[in-house]
Scaffold this motif. Structure first.
Motif, PDB file in Angstrom:
ATOM      1  N   MET A  77     -24.519  -8.823  11.898  1.00  0.00           N
ATOM      2  CA  MET A  77     -23.685  -9.796  12.594  1.00  0.00           C
ATOM      3  C   MET A  77     -24.150 -10.023  14.025  1.00  0.00           C
ATOM      4  O   MET A  77     -24.159 -11.166  14.518  1.00  0.00           O
ATOM      5  CB  MET A  77     -22.224  -9.338  12.577  1.00  0.00           C
ATOM      6  CG  MET A  77     -21.559  -9.445  11.231  1.00  0.00           C
ATOM      7  SD  MET A  77     -19.795  -9.054  11.297  1.00  0.00           S
ATOM      8  CE  MET A  77     -19.347  -9.312   9.575  1.00  0.00           C
ATOM      9  N   THR A  78     -24.520  -8.965  14.737  1.00  0.00           N
ATOM     10  CA  THR A  78     -24.953  -9.134  16.121  1.00  0.00           C
ATOM     11  C   THR A  78     -26.284  -9.882  16.201  1.00  0.00           C
ATOM     12  O   THR A  78     -26.483 -10.711  17.094  1.00  0.00           O
ATOM     13  CB  THR A  78     -25.081  -7.776  16.812  1.00  0.00           C
ATOM     14  OG1 THR A  78     -25.889  -6.894  16.022  1.00  0.00           O
ATOM     15  CG2 THR A  78     -23.721  -7.141  17.029  1.00  0.00           C
ATOM     16  N   ILE A  79     -27.173  -9.612  15.267  1.00  0.00           N
ATOM     17  CA  ILE A  79     -28.451 -10.325  15.257  1.00  0.00           C
ATOM     18  C   ILE A  79     -28.232 -11.810  14.969  1.00  0.00           C
ATOM     19  O   ILE A  79     -28.802 -12.685  15.647  1.00  0.00           O
ATOM     20  CB  ILE A  79     -29.414  -9.702  14.229  1.00  0.00           C
ATOM     21  CG1 ILE A  79     -29.842  -8.300  14.679  1.00  0.00           C
ATOM     22  CG2 ILE A  79     -30.652 -10.577  14.042  1.00  0.00           C
ATOM     23  CD1 ILE A  79     -30.691  -7.567  13.665  1.00  0.00           C
ATOM     24  N   ILE A  80     -27.398 -12.111  13.975  1.00  0.00           N
ATOM     25  CA  ILE A  80     -27.102 -13.511  13.663  1.00  0.00           C
ATOM     26  C   ILE A  80     -26.386 -14.178  14.829  1.00  0.00           C
ATOM     27  O   ILE A  80     -26.631 -15.354  15.146  1.00  0.00           O
ATOM     28  CB  ILE A  80     -26.270 -13.604  12.373  1.00  0.00           C
ATOM     29  CG1 ILE A  80     -27.074 -13.073  11.176  1.00  0.00           C
ATOM     30  CG2 ILE A  80     -25.835 -15.044  12.107  1.00  0.00           C
ATOM     31  CD1 ILE A  80     -26.285 -13.008   9.890  1.00  0.00           C
ATOM     32  N   SER A  81     -25.502 -13.449  15.493  1.00  0.00           N
ATOM     33  CA  SER A  81     -24.793 -13.993  16.644  1.00  0.00           C
ATOM     34  C   SER A  81     -25.764 -14.367  17.763  1.00  0.00           C
ATOM     35  O   SER A  81     -25.661 -15.462  18.346  1.00  0.00           O
ATOM     36  CB  SER A  81     -23.769 -12.978  17.158  1.00  0.00           C
ATOM     37  OG  SER A  81     -23.168 -13.414  18.349  1.00  0.00           O
ATOM     38  N   SER A 105     -28.606 -18.497  20.798  1.00  0.00           N
ATOM     39  CA  SER A 105     -29.864 -19.029  21.338  1.00  0.00           C
ATOM     40  C   SER A 105     -30.107 -20.447  20.838  1.00  0.00           C
ATOM     41  O   SER A 105     -30.501 -21.333  21.615  1.00  0.00           O
ATOM     42  CB  SER A 105     -31.031 -18.125  20.934  1.00  0.00           C
ATOM     43  OG  SER A 105     -30.841 -16.801  21.375  1.00  0.00           O
ATOM     44  N   LEU A 106     -29.863 -20.668  19.544  1.00  0.00           N
ATOM     45  CA  LEU A 106     -30.072 -21.998  18.978  1.00  0.00           C
ATOM     46  C   LEU A 106     -29.091 -23.010  19.565  1.00  0.00           C
ATOM     47  O   LEU A 106     -29.459 -24.167  19.822  1.00  0.00           O
ATOM     48  CB  LEU A 106     -29.932 -21.929  17.456  1.00  0.00           C
ATOM     49  CG  LEU A 106     -30.356 -23.171  16.660  1.00  0.00           C
ATOM     50  CD1 LEU A 106     -31.820 -23.501  16.934  1.00  0.00           C
ATOM     51  CD2 LEU A 106     -30.133 -22.933  15.164  1.00  0.00           C
ATOM     52  N   SER A 107     -27.856 -22.594  19.795  1.00  0.00           N
ATOM     53  CA  SER A 107     -26.874 -23.516  20.373  1.00  0.00           C
ATOM     54  C   SER A 107     -27.244 -23.906  21.798  1.00  0.00           C
ATOM     55  O   SER A 107     -27.036 -25.059  22.211  1.00  0.00           O
ATOM     56  CB  SER A 107     -25.483 -22.879  20.344  1.00  0.00           C
ATOM     57  OG  SER A 107     -25.424 -21.757  21.203  1.00  0.00           O
ATOM     58  N   ILE A 108     -27.814 -22.975  22.557  1.00  0.00           N
ATOM     59  CA  ILE A 108     -28.245 -23.298  23.922  1.00  0.00           C
ATOM     60  C   ILE A 108     -29.382 -24.315  23.895  1.00  0.00           C
ATOM     61  O   ILE A 108     -29.411 -25.266  24.688  1.00  0.00           O
ATOM     62  CB  ILE A 108     -28.655 -22.020  24.667  1.00  0.00           C
ATOM     63  CG1 ILE A 108     -27.437 -21.109  24.866  1.00  0.00           C
ATOM     64  CG2 ILE A 108     -29.285 -22.348  26.014  1.00  0.00           C
ATOM     65  CD1 ILE A 108     -27.777 -19.757  25.452  1.00  0.00           C
ATOM     66  N   LEU A 109     -30.326 -24.129  22.981  1.00  0.00           N
ATOM     67  CA  LEU A 109     -31.433 -25.081  22.871  1.00  0.00           C
ATOM     68  C   LEU A 109     -30.935 -26.462  22.452  1.00  0.00           C
ATOM     69  O   LEU A 109     -31.383 -27.488  22.988  1.00  0.00           O
ATOM     70  CB  LEU A 109     -32.463 -24.561  21.866  1.00  0.00           C
ATOM     71  CG  LEU A 109     -33.214 -23.280  22.251  1.00  0.00           C
ATOM     72  CD1 LEU A 109     -34.143 -22.848  21.128  1.00  0.00           C
ATOM     73  CD2 LEU A 109     -33.994 -23.489  23.543  1.00  0.00           C
ATOM     74  N   ILE A 149     -19.855 -25.838  18.215  1.00  0.00           N
ATOM     75  CA  ILE A 149     -19.424 -25.154  16.992  1.00  0.00           C
ATOM     76  C   ILE A 149     -20.284 -23.929  16.736  1.00  0.00           C
ATOM     77  O   ILE A 149     -19.780 -22.855  16.357  1.00  0.00           O
ATOM     78  CB  ILE A 149     -19.480 -26.129  15.800  1.00  0.00           C
ATOM     79  CG1 ILE A 149     -18.445 -27.243  15.975  1.00  0.00           C
ATOM     80  CG2 ILE A 149     -19.245 -25.392  14.482  1.00  0.00           C
ATOM     81  CD1 ILE A 149     -18.514 -28.320  14.921  1.00  0.00           C
ATOM     82  N   MET A 150     -21.584 -24.049  16.950  1.00  0.00           N
ATOM     83  CA  MET A 150     -22.478 -22.905  16.742  1.00  0.00           C
ATOM     84  C   MET A 150     -22.190 -21.791  17.743  1.00  0.00           C
ATOM     85  O   MET A 150     -22.245 -20.604  17.394  1.00  0.00           O
ATOM     86  CB  MET A 150     -23.930 -23.367  16.856  1.00  0.00           C
ATOM     87  CG  MET A 150     -24.380 -24.293  15.751  1.00  0.00           C
ATOM     88  SD  MET A 150     -26.095 -24.817  15.930  1.00  0.00           S
ATOM     89  CE  MET A 150     -26.945 -23.261  15.731  1.00  0.00           C
ATOM     90  N   MET A 151     -21.841 -22.146  18.976  1.00  0.00           N
ATOM     91  CA  MET A 151     -21.526 -21.120  19.967  1.00  0.00           C
ATOM     92  C   MET A 151     -20.223 -20.412  19.621  1.00  0.00           C
ATOM     93  O   MET A 151     -20.080 -19.195  19.845  1.00  0.00           O
ATOM     94  CB  MET A 151     -21.450 -21.749  21.354  1.00  0.00           C
ATOM     95  CG  MET A 151     -21.480 -20.740  22.492  1.00  0.00           C
ATOM     96  SD  MET A 151     -21.589 -21.503  24.145  1.00  0.00           S
ATOM     97  CE  MET A 151     -23.235 -22.227  24.035  1.00  0.00           C
ATOM     98  N   ILE A 152     -19.263 -21.144  19.086  1.00  0.00           N
ATOM     99  CA  ILE A 152     -18.012 -20.512  18.650  1.00  0.00           C
ATOM    100  C   ILE A 152     -18.274 -19.542  17.504  1.00  0.00           C
ATOM    101  O   ILE A 152     -17.739 -18.420  17.473  1.00  0.00           O
ATOM    102  CB  ILE A 152     -16.994 -21.588  18.244  1.00  0.00           C
ATOM    103  CG1 ILE A 152     -16.513 -22.364  19.476  1.00  0.00           C
ATOM    104  CG2 ILE A 152     -15.798 -20.965  17.527  1.00  0.00           C
ATOM    105  CD1 ILE A 152     -15.588 -23.514  19.159  1.00  0.00           C
ATOM    106  N   LEU A 153     -19.091 -19.954  16.548  1.00  0.00           N
ATOM    107  CA  LEU A 153     -19.438 -19.059  15.442  1.00  0.00           C
ATOM    108  C   LEU A 153     -20.162 -17.814  15.952  1.00  0.00           C
ATOM    109  O   LEU A 153     -19.922 -16.693  15.464  1.00  0.00           O
ATOM    110  CB  LEU A 153     -20.314 -19.801  14.431  1.00  0.00           C
ATOM    111  CG  LEU A 153     -19.633 -20.908  13.625  1.00  0.00           C
ATOM    112  CD1 LEU A 153     -20.649 -21.601  12.712  1.00  0.00           C
ATOM    113  CD2 LEU A 153     -18.486 -20.354  12.801  1.00  0.00           C
TER     114      LEU A 153
END
Length: 209
Positions: free
Chosen positions: A83-87, A92-96, A123-127
């Motif tokens: 979970m932490t790795i996926i988080s 990182s992807l949401s920031i990009l 939405i990705m940052m919330i997830l």
């Protein structure tokens, strides 16, 4: 504060949350050995993490050993690894994505698409925030439950990574929530602006005829 300012704040929140998630994933401070009672002199303190376990001596020396197998970890720590790795990856992807669709960059020229891109980033940052808070909350629950169980041995206490994970998760949720709210506002305002120009454009034609 304009949209550019909100996006800059959300980028800063995302970076802070990402740093908290990386530190929380890397440091062996999830569970700390607990010593209860009176007149107890501790010779060593143990720290459990996702990747290694460390023993700190009273002399100041510290030794760490990697976990040889994933199966030797507790269930909550096994889930926390994934979970932490996926988080961290989602954050990182949401920031990009936010950089691509924000108002202070010119990566995307279409102004009508930018609110949709920032909404996806929010939405990705919330997830990412939820995926960071779930494992630390699960681990904290197990530590507290075992601490109050008279048969539970050895006793553990909450480590620094638990609190850092909560803080990082809240920061990610705050940044993602701001992005979702302001992207919807910008989307509605851009739609109204387009309609206004369309009416103005049609008015001269009707008068001319």
């Amino acid at each position: 504060m304009g949209s550019s300012g909100i996006h800059i704040v959300c980028v800063a929140l995302g970076v802070l949350g990402l740093i908290a998630g990386i530190v929380c994933c890397a440091l062996p401070r999830w569970k700390v050995s607990s010593f209860t009672g009176q007149n107890i002199v501790t010779a060593q303190v143990t720290y459990d993490g996702l990747w290694m376990a460390c023993v700190a001596q009273s002399t100041g020396q510290q030794q760490c050993k990697r976990h040889d197998s994933l199966l030797e970890l507790a269930t909550d720590l096994q889930a926390a690894r994934a979970m932490t790795i996926i988080s961290c990856f989602l954050c990182s992807l949401s920031i990009l994505i936010l950089f691509a669709g924000s108002d202070f960059t010119t990566c995307v020229q279409n102004e009508d698409v930018k609110p949709k891109i920032t909404l996806v980033a929010g939405i990705m940052m919330i997830l990412a925030g939820l995926l960071l808070m779930i494992p630390v909350s699960w681990s904290a629950h197990n530590v507290i439950q075992n601490f109050h169980n008279p048969l539970g041995q050895p006793k553990k206490e909450l480590g620094a990574c638990i609190f850092l994970g909560w803080a990082g998760g809240v920061i990610m949720l705050l940044g993602g929530g701001l992005l979702c709210c302001f992207s919807r506002i910008n989307s509605g305002s851009s739609g109204g602006t387009a309609k206004y120009y369309s009416n103005n454009a049609s008015a001269p034609n009707s008068n001319y005829v």
